[in-house]
Structure formats: C-alpha cells, structure tokens
Scaffold this motif. Structure first.
Motif, PDB file in Angstrom:
ATOM      1  N   LYS A 157       0.830  -1.215   0.000  1.00  0.00           N
ATOM      2  CA  LYS A 157       0.000   0.000   0.000  1.00  0.00           C
ATOM      3  C   LYS A 157       0.861   1.261   0.000  1.00  0.00           C
ATOM      4  O   LYS A 157       0.540   2.248  -0.677  1.00  0.00           O
ATOM      5  CB  LYS A 157      -0.916  -0.003   1.226  1.00  0.00           C
ATOM      6  N   TYR A 158       1.937   1.224   0.755  1.00  0.00           N
ATOM      7  CA  TYR A 158       2.835   2.381   0.802  1.00  0.00           C
ATOM      8  C   TYR A 158       3.416   2.664  -0.584  1.00  0.00           C
ATOM      9  O   TYR A 158       3.451   3.816  -1.035  1.00  0.00           O
ATOM     10  CB  TYR A 158       3.954   2.135   1.811  1.00  0.00           C
ATOM     11  N   GLN A 159       3.871   1.617  -1.277  1.00  0.00           N
ATOM     12  CA  GLN A 159       4.451   1.795  -2.608  1.00  0.00           C
ATOM     13  C   GLN A 159       3.406   2.301  -3.600  1.00  0.00           C
ATOM     14  O   GLN A 159       3.696   3.144  -4.453  1.00  0.00           O
ATOM     15  CB  GLN A 159       5.044   0.477  -3.095  1.00  0.00           C
ATOM     16  N   LEU A 160       2.177   1.776  -3.497  1.00  0.00           N
ATOM     17  CA  LEU A 160       1.126   2.191  -4.417  1.00  0.00           C
ATOM     18  C   LEU A 160       0.750   3.654  -4.203  1.00  0.00           C
ATOM     19  O   LEU A 160       0.517   4.399  -5.166  1.00  0.00           O
ATOM     20  CB  LEU A 160      -0.115   1.302  -4.230  1.00  0.00           C
ATOM     21  N   ARG A 161       0.681   4.072  -2.938  1.00  0.00           N
ATOM     22  CA  ARG A 161       0.319   5.470  -2.655  1.00  0.00           C
ATOM     23  C   ARG A 161       1.454   6.428  -3.019  1.00  0.00           C
ATOM     24  O   ARG A 161       1.213   7.574  -3.392  1.00  0.00           O
ATOM     25  CB  ARG A 161      -0.046   5.619  -1.173  1.00  0.00           C
ATOM     26  N   LYS A 162       2.683   5.951  -2.912  1.00  0.00           N
ATOM     27  CA  LYS A 162       3.833   6.814  -3.163  1.00  0.00           C
ATOM     28  C   LYS A 162       4.164   6.902  -4.650  1.00  0.00           C
ATOM     29  O   LYS A 162       4.425   7.998  -5.172  1.00  0.00           O
ATOM     30  CB  LYS A 162       5.050   6.287  -2.392  1.00  0.00           C
ATOM     31  N   THR A 163       4.175   5.764  -5.327  1.00  0.00           N
ATOM     32  CA  THR A 163       4.606   5.736  -6.731  1.00  0.00           C
ATOM     33  C   THR A 163       3.507   5.298  -7.699  1.00  0.00           C
ATOM     34  O   THR A 163       3.686   5.398  -8.910  1.00  0.00           O
ATOM     35  CB  THR A 163       5.808   4.786  -6.898  1.00  0.00           C
ATOM     36  N   PHE A 172       4.155  -6.141  -9.049  1.00  0.00           N
ATOM     37  CA  PHE A 172       3.081  -6.941  -9.645  1.00  0.00           C
ATOM     38  C   PHE A 172       1.844  -6.105 -10.017  1.00  0.00           C
ATOM     39  O   PHE A 172       0.886  -6.632 -10.579  1.00  0.00           O
ATOM     40  CB  PHE A 172       2.660  -8.063  -8.691  1.00  0.00           C
ATOM     41  N   LEU A 173       1.875  -4.811  -9.717  1.00  0.00           N
ATOM     42  CA  LEU A 173       0.706  -3.971  -9.965  1.00  0.00           C
ATOM     43  C   LEU A 173       1.146  -2.553 -10.351  1.00  0.00           C
ATOM     44  O   LEU A 173       1.812  -1.874  -9.573  1.00  0.00           O
ATOM     45  CB  LEU A 173      -0.177  -3.932  -8.708  1.00  0.00           C
ATOM     46  N   LYS A 174       0.763  -2.135 -11.574  1.00  0.00           N
ATOM     47  CA  LYS A 174       1.134  -0.801 -12.061  1.00  0.00           C
ATOM     48  C   LYS A 174      -0.130   0.002 -12.387  1.00  0.00           C
ATOM     49  O   LYS A 174      -1.230  -0.529 -12.505  1.00  0.00           O
ATOM     50  CB  LYS A 174       1.989  -0.917 -13.336  1.00  0.00           C
ATOM     51  N   ASP A 177      -2.508   4.349  -9.585  1.00  0.00           N
ATOM     52  CA  ASP A 177      -2.829   5.737  -9.244  1.00  0.00           C
ATOM     53  C   ASP A 177      -3.843   6.346 -10.209  1.00  0.00           C
ATOM     54  O   ASP A 177      -4.519   7.323  -9.872  1.00  0.00           O
ATOM     55  CB  ASP A 177      -1.548   6.580  -9.232  1.00  0.00           C
ATOM     56  N   LYS A 178      -3.994   5.762 -11.402  1.00  0.00           N
ATOM     57  CA  LYS A 178      -4.963   6.254 -12.392  1.00  0.00           C
ATOM     58  C   LYS A 178      -6.282   5.492 -12.346  1.00  0.00           C
ATOM     59  O   LYS A 178      -7.200   5.799 -13.102  1.00  0.00           O
ATOM     60  CB  LYS A 178      -4.360   6.166 -13.791  1.00  0.00           C
ATOM     61  N   GLY A 179      -6.329   4.465 -11.463  1.00  0.00           N
ATOM     62  CA  GLY A 179      -7.574   3.725 -11.304  1.00  0.00           C
ATOM     63  C   GLY A 179      -7.787   2.615 -12.312  1.00  0.00           C
ATOM     64  O   GLY A 179      -8.823   1.941 -12.287  1.00  0.00           O
ATOM     65  N   HIS A 180      -6.834   2.422 -13.213  1.00  0.00           N
ATOM     66  CA  HIS A 180      -6.941   1.359 -14.223  1.00  0.00           C
ATOM     67  C   HIS A 180      -5.692   0.474 -14.117  1.00  0.00           C
ATOM     68  O   HIS A 180      -4.744   0.618 -14.889  1.00  0.00           O
ATOM     69  CB  HIS A 180      -7.072   1.946 -15.619  1.00  0.00           C
ATOM     70  N   PRO A 181      -5.693  -0.444 -13.162  1.00  0.00           N
ATOM     71  CA  PRO A 181      -4.481  -1.215 -12.855  1.00  0.00           C
ATOM     72  C   PRO A 181      -4.090  -2.194 -13.960  1.00  0.00           C
ATOM     73  O   PRO A 181      -4.929  -2.669 -14.718  1.00  0.00           O
ATOM     74  CB  PRO A 181      -4.869  -1.970 -11.580  1.00  0.00           C
ATOM     75  N   ILE A 182      -2.790  -2.436 -14.021  1.00  0.00           N
ATOM     76  CA  ILE A 182      -2.238  -3.483 -14.882  1.00  0.00           C
ATOM     77  C   ILE A 182      -1.502  -4.462 -13.965  1.00  0.00           C
ATOM     78  O   ILE A 182      -0.579  -4.079 -13.242  1.00  0.00           O
ATOM     79  CB  ILE A 182      -1.260  -2.899 -15.920  1.00  0.00           C
ATOM     80  N   PHE A 183      -1.928  -5.706 -13.987  1.00  0.00           N
ATOM     81  CA  PHE A 183      -1.352  -6.737 -13.118  1.00  0.00           C
ATOM     82  C   PHE A 183      -0.283  -7.516 -13.872  1.00  0.00           C
ATOM     83  O   PHE A 183      -0.434  -7.811 -15.056  1.00  0.00           O
ATOM     84  CB  PHE A 183      -2.446  -7.695 -12.639  1.00  0.00           C
ATOM     85  N   TYR A 184       0.774  -7.860 -13.154  1.00  0.00           N
ATOM     86  CA  TYR A 184       1.880  -8.619 -13.731  1.00  0.00           C
ATOM     87  C   TYR A 184       2.081  -9.914 -12.945  1.00  0.00           C
ATOM     88  O   TYR A 184       2.124  -9.892 -11.714  1.00  0.00           O
ATOM     89  CB  TYR A 184       3.173  -7.806 -13.699  1.00  0.00           C
ATOM     90  N   CYS A 185       2.226 -11.014 -13.665  1.00  0.00           N
ATOM     91  CA  CYS A 185       2.507 -12.298 -13.030  1.00  0.00           C
ATOM     92  C   CYS A 185       4.006 -12.392 -12.737  1.00  0.00           C
ATOM     93  O   CYS A 185       4.823 -12.220 -13.647  1.00  0.00           O
ATOM     94  CB  CYS A 185       2.073 -13.449 -13.919  1.00  0.00           C
ATOM     95  N   SER A 186       4.349 -12.669 -11.497  1.00  0.00           N
ATOM     96  CA  SER A 186       5.761 -12.750 -11.118  1.00  0.00           C
ATOM     97  C   SER A 186       6.408 -14.038 -11.604  1.00  0.00           C
ATOM     98  O   SER A 186       7.631 -14.150 -11.587  1.00  0.00           O
ATOM     99  CB  SER A 186       5.901 -12.646  -9.591  1.00  0.00           C
TER     100      SER A 186
END
Length: 208
Positions: A117-123, A128-130, A133-142
């Motif tokens: 959550k800290y990384q998502l709010r900061k960057t 695994f999740l980009k 911040d724009k509300g339209h996530p892109i998920f990545y399989c590790s």
C-alpha cells in the motif's frame, strides 16, 4: 561499543592487584588493544544482527506464498461505478485464512500488505501492480511476466500456477490441519506401543 567498553572496564577492575608497586601504565589495557577488542566486538555484533535479519525475512517464505498474497490483494480491490479500482484492505478473516494455509505469521502478512500500500500510494505501482494511481491497474505475473487488466483474470491466472482456486483455500487449510493432527496422533501411538508390547511380554513370561 558502549557495552563492550563497560565489560572490559569491569574485567580490569576485578584483576588481582600485585603486591609490589608497578608503573601505572602496566595495570591498564593498552589503548590499541582496547580499540581492537571493541572493533572485533562490533564486527561480530554486526554479523549476528545481519544474520538474524536475513533469517527473519526468509523464514517460512516461498514463491507460492507470494502468489497467494498477490491474488488475495487483487481480490480486495474495490471497483467504483465509474469503473476505476480503489485500494481496499484484507479483513482479519482473510488474513487468518492465509496464515493458516501458508504458515506465515499475521505480522508478516500485515507488513507485506502495508509495504504494498505504501508503494502504491507513493509511486502508483509495485512489481506486480502498475498504473493503480490512475484507477486502471495493470497486473503482472511474477512467474511468467504476463499482463492482465482486471483482478478476476489475474486471479484466475495465478490460480493456474497455484493448482487450486482461492475459494478452496479454507477447506484445504482445514484438511491440512486434520492431516497434521492425525500424523501427531499416529506418532504418539507408535511411541506408546513399544511399552505396551514390553508389558505384555513380561506378563507372558511370568505366566509361563
């Protein structure tokens, strides 16, 4: 360093005093030797501290645990009426399910969630999740670096790697606990059986 100096000073105090007077410098620890002892103590302390930290990070952790955490986190995202996804949180029940199934402590799970959550709010993204911040996530399989646009497709993909569905995790955790209890009971019975056999042999020999 402070504690090391105190320990060395205490050791010097309790050394037996000589009967004949000697120069004042002879009863003291040479400054160079004292500094070497303190440095040696610091080196050992830092190595032990690093080892403990490394063990703490790696204890009971494997790639499957990470996939489970990522899938559960994706399932917790909240979708608004506009179609955007917002951060939510895993409740105590979901965290307990993960803990029982993986063996990870509740503290470890909470720390992982807080870090994400800290990384998502900061960057706005993590490994695994980009684009969160724009509300339209892109998920990545590790595991295979595949990309997904919705939590449901991402979770289904992770389930294919895990070999089971997330909804079955509670039942599987209960089955796993039952197997553990049965194994403990079997081992306990096996440990008691030699005494029983020995008792029967003694009784049989006395009867004969």
């Amino acid at each position: 360093q402070k504690h090391a100096l105190c320990d060395i000073a205490d050791m010097v105090k309790v050394l037996p005093k000589a009967t004949t007077p000697k120069p004042a410098t002879s009863s003291r620890v040479p400054p160079m030797k004292l500094e070497m002892d303190v440095r040696r103590f610091e080196d050992v302390s830092s190595e032990v501290s690093t080892l403990h930290k490394r063990k703490g990070r790696q204890s009971n952790w494997n790639p499957q645990h990470l996939l489970i955490l990522q899938a559960q986190f994706a399932s917790s995202l909240f979708q608004t009426s506009e179609g955007k996804y917002l951060l939510s949180d895993l409740g105590p029940q979901e965290r307990m399910q993960i803990s029982k199934f993986t063996g990870l402590s509740m503290t470890t799970i909470s720390h992982w969630l807080a870090n994400v959550k800290y990384q998502l709010r900061k960057t706005g993204g993590t490994k695994f999740l980009k684009n969160m911040d724009k509300g339209h996530p892109i998920f990545y399989c590790s595991d295979c670096a595949s990309q997904f646009r919705t939590p449901s497709t991402y979770i289904s993909h992770l389930e294919s790697h895990l070999g089971f569905q997330m909804k079955d995790m509670t039942r599987m955790a209960a089955d796993q606990q039952n197997r553990v209890e049965q194994e403990i009971s079997r081992v306990s019975s096996a440990q008691r059986s030699p005494e029983t056999i020995a008792g029967e042999e003694d009784t049989d020999s006395k009867f004969k």
